[in-house]
Design an enzyme around this catalytic site. Structure first.
Site, PDB file in Angstrom:
ATOM      1  CG  ASP A  13     -12.259  -9.773  62.393  1.00 35.54           C
ATOM      2  OD1 ASP A  13     -11.183 -10.389  62.249  1.00 35.54           O
ATOM      3  OD2 ASP A  13     -13.367 -10.321  62.258  1.00 35.54           O
ATOM      4  CG  HIS A  30      -1.491 -10.290  62.896  1.00 38.88           C
ATOM      5  ND1 HIS A  30      -2.836 -10.073  63.049  1.00 38.88           N
ATOM      6  CD2 HIS A  30      -1.339 -11.633  62.763  1.00 38.88           C
ATOM      7  CE1 HIS A  30      -3.472 -11.241  63.014  1.00 38.88           C
ATOM      8  NE2 HIS A  30      -2.595 -12.198  62.832  1.00 38.88           N
ATOM      9  CG  LEU A 125      -6.905   7.573  75.215  1.00 40.31           C
ATOM     10  CD1 LEU A 125      -8.395   7.746  74.919  1.00 40.31           C
ATOM     11  CD2 LEU A 125      -6.167   7.233  73.922  1.00 40.31           C
TER      12      LEU A 125
HETATM   13  C1  FPP Z   1      -8.001 -10.004  63.914  1.00 36.26           C
HETATM   14  O1  FPP Z   1      -7.626 -10.188  62.565  1.00 36.26           O
HETATM   15  C2  FPP Z   1      -6.919  -9.503  64.718  1.00 36.26           C
HETATM   16  C3  FPP Z   1      -6.328 -10.164  65.745  1.00 36.26           C
HETATM   17  C4  FPP Z   1      -6.698 -11.504  66.184  1.00 36.26           C
HETATM   18  C5  FPP Z   1      -5.229  -9.569  66.501  1.00 36.26           C
HETATM   19  C6  FPP Z   1      -5.263  -8.089  66.664  1.00 36.26           C
HETATM   20  C7  FPP Z   1      -3.882  -7.620  66.618  1.00 36.26           C
HETATM   21  C8  FPP Z   1      -3.462  -6.448  66.099  1.00 36.26           C
HETATM   22  C9  FPP Z   1      -4.380  -5.425  65.591  1.00 36.26           C
HETATM   23  C10 FPP Z   1      -2.026  -6.115  65.968  1.00 36.26           C
HETATM   24  C11 FPP Z   1      -1.258  -6.069  67.211  1.00 36.26           C
HETATM   25  C12 FPP Z   1      -1.879  -5.312  68.298  1.00 36.26           C
HETATM   26  C13 FPP Z   1      -1.250  -4.406  69.045  1.00 36.26           C
HETATM   27  C14 FPP Z   1      -1.966  -3.774  70.176  1.00 36.26           C
HETATM   28  C15 FPP Z   1       0.118  -3.980  68.791  1.00 36.26           C
HETATM   29  P1  FPP Z   1      -7.718 -11.639  61.944  1.00 36.26           P
HETATM   30  O2  FPP Z   1      -6.349 -12.222  61.967  1.00 36.26           O
HETATM   31  O3  FPP Z   1      -8.755 -12.430  62.653  1.00 36.26           O
HETATM   32  O4  FPP Z   1      -8.156 -11.300  60.478  1.00 36.26           O
HETATM   33  P2  FPP Z   1      -9.020 -12.214  59.512  1.00 36.26           P
HETATM   34  O5  FPP Z   1     -10.406 -12.275  60.092  1.00 36.26           O
HETATM   35  O6  FPP Z   1      -8.958 -11.476  58.228  1.00 36.26           O
HETATM   36  O7  FPP Z   1      -8.348 -13.550  59.454  1.00 36.26           O
END
Ligand code: FPP
Length: 227
Positions: A13, A30, A125
């Site tokens: 997150d 992201h 893994l």
């Molecule tokens: C949460 O941050 C993250 C997500 C909803 C998506 C997770 C995606 C990635 C880590 C990148 C792509 C993944 C891979 C496997 C290549 P948020 O957007 O909710 O952050 P915020 O709470 O600050 O708004």
């Protein structure tokens, strides 16, 4: 010695906030988040204890985000799997998923299946991406399956029937980004997980912090309900 960190699961997150803090668009967060996925996965593949790393990449609730952000995440995932093939092969990482893939585009599904079959014999893994995943749904589906098969519903039969069963119980659950909740992630497998919440935003999370969490985990007393 201490506890064994066999299965590490992470709620990634804070990508959006990481970008906003820098005056950048959320999607840039992201992008940097995908780089953190690579470095944490590589670290885990070289760790003597970690056998499974489950990452919450897209929840069933994430479809509610603006279409542009959802589309970007889909493209990013597809690109990641294409570009990182060498990382999976070099570090002998098996790629797996949990969640309902039917809502994803045929092209992305094809890329996912390709990576699974390319890496299926690796054992160093297993990286499990949770994609369109929700844990209550996972448990309800398993219960329905047992009912359809006219089988008894017990902790054992349910535990064997849920989609995440092959990956086993979670030892360490980490949530980055400062919030302290589970957000419908691996509820069954986290029954006895040790929980760690860090304010670090996901793009800034690095192997050193994971290493320090594992050290703290080793010192915790796990009683599994006993004394
Ligand atoms: C949460 O941050 C993250 C997500 C909803 C998506 C997770 C995606 C990635 C880590 C990148 C792509 C993944 C891979 C496997 C290549 P948020 O957007 O909710 O952050 P915020 O709470 O600050 O708004």
């Amino acid at each position: 010695m201490g506890n064994i960190a066999r299965h590490v699961a992470i709620i990634m997150d804070g990508n959006g906030r990481w970008a906003q803090e820098r005056g950048l668009k959320r999607v840039k967060g992201h992008e940097r988040g995908a780089e953190a996925v690579r470095s944490i996965t590589t670290f885990a593949s070289n760790h003597p204890e970690i056998e499974v790393l489950t990452l919450y990449a897209f929840s069933t609730e994430n479809w509610k985000r603006p279409k542009m952000e959802v589309d970007f995440l889909m493209k990013l995932l597809n690109r990641y799997l294409k570009n990182e093939t060498q990382t999976y092969l070099k570090h002998k990482i098996r790629f797996e998923t949990v969640g309902d893939l039917s809502r994803f585009s045929p092209a992305l599904r094809e890329q996912i299946e390709k990576m699974k079959s390319l890496t299926k014999n690796f054992t160093r893994l297993t990286q499990v991406l949770a994609l369109n995943y929700g844990s209550q749904d996972e448990i309800a589906r398993a219960a329905r399956k047992l009912c359809d098969q006219k089988r008894e519903i017990t902790v054992e039969t349910l535990g064997e029937s849920i989609e995440s069963a092959p990956f086993g119980p979670v030892d360490i659950l980490i949530r980055t980004g400062g919030d302290q909740r589970l957000s419908n992630f691996l509820l069954w497998q986290c029954a006895y997980a040790e929980l760690f919440f860090t304010p670090t935003l996901w793009p800034d999370f690095n192997p050193d912090e994971l290493d320090s969490i594992i050290s703290q985990f080793k010192r915790r007393v796990r009683r599994f309900g006993g004394i």
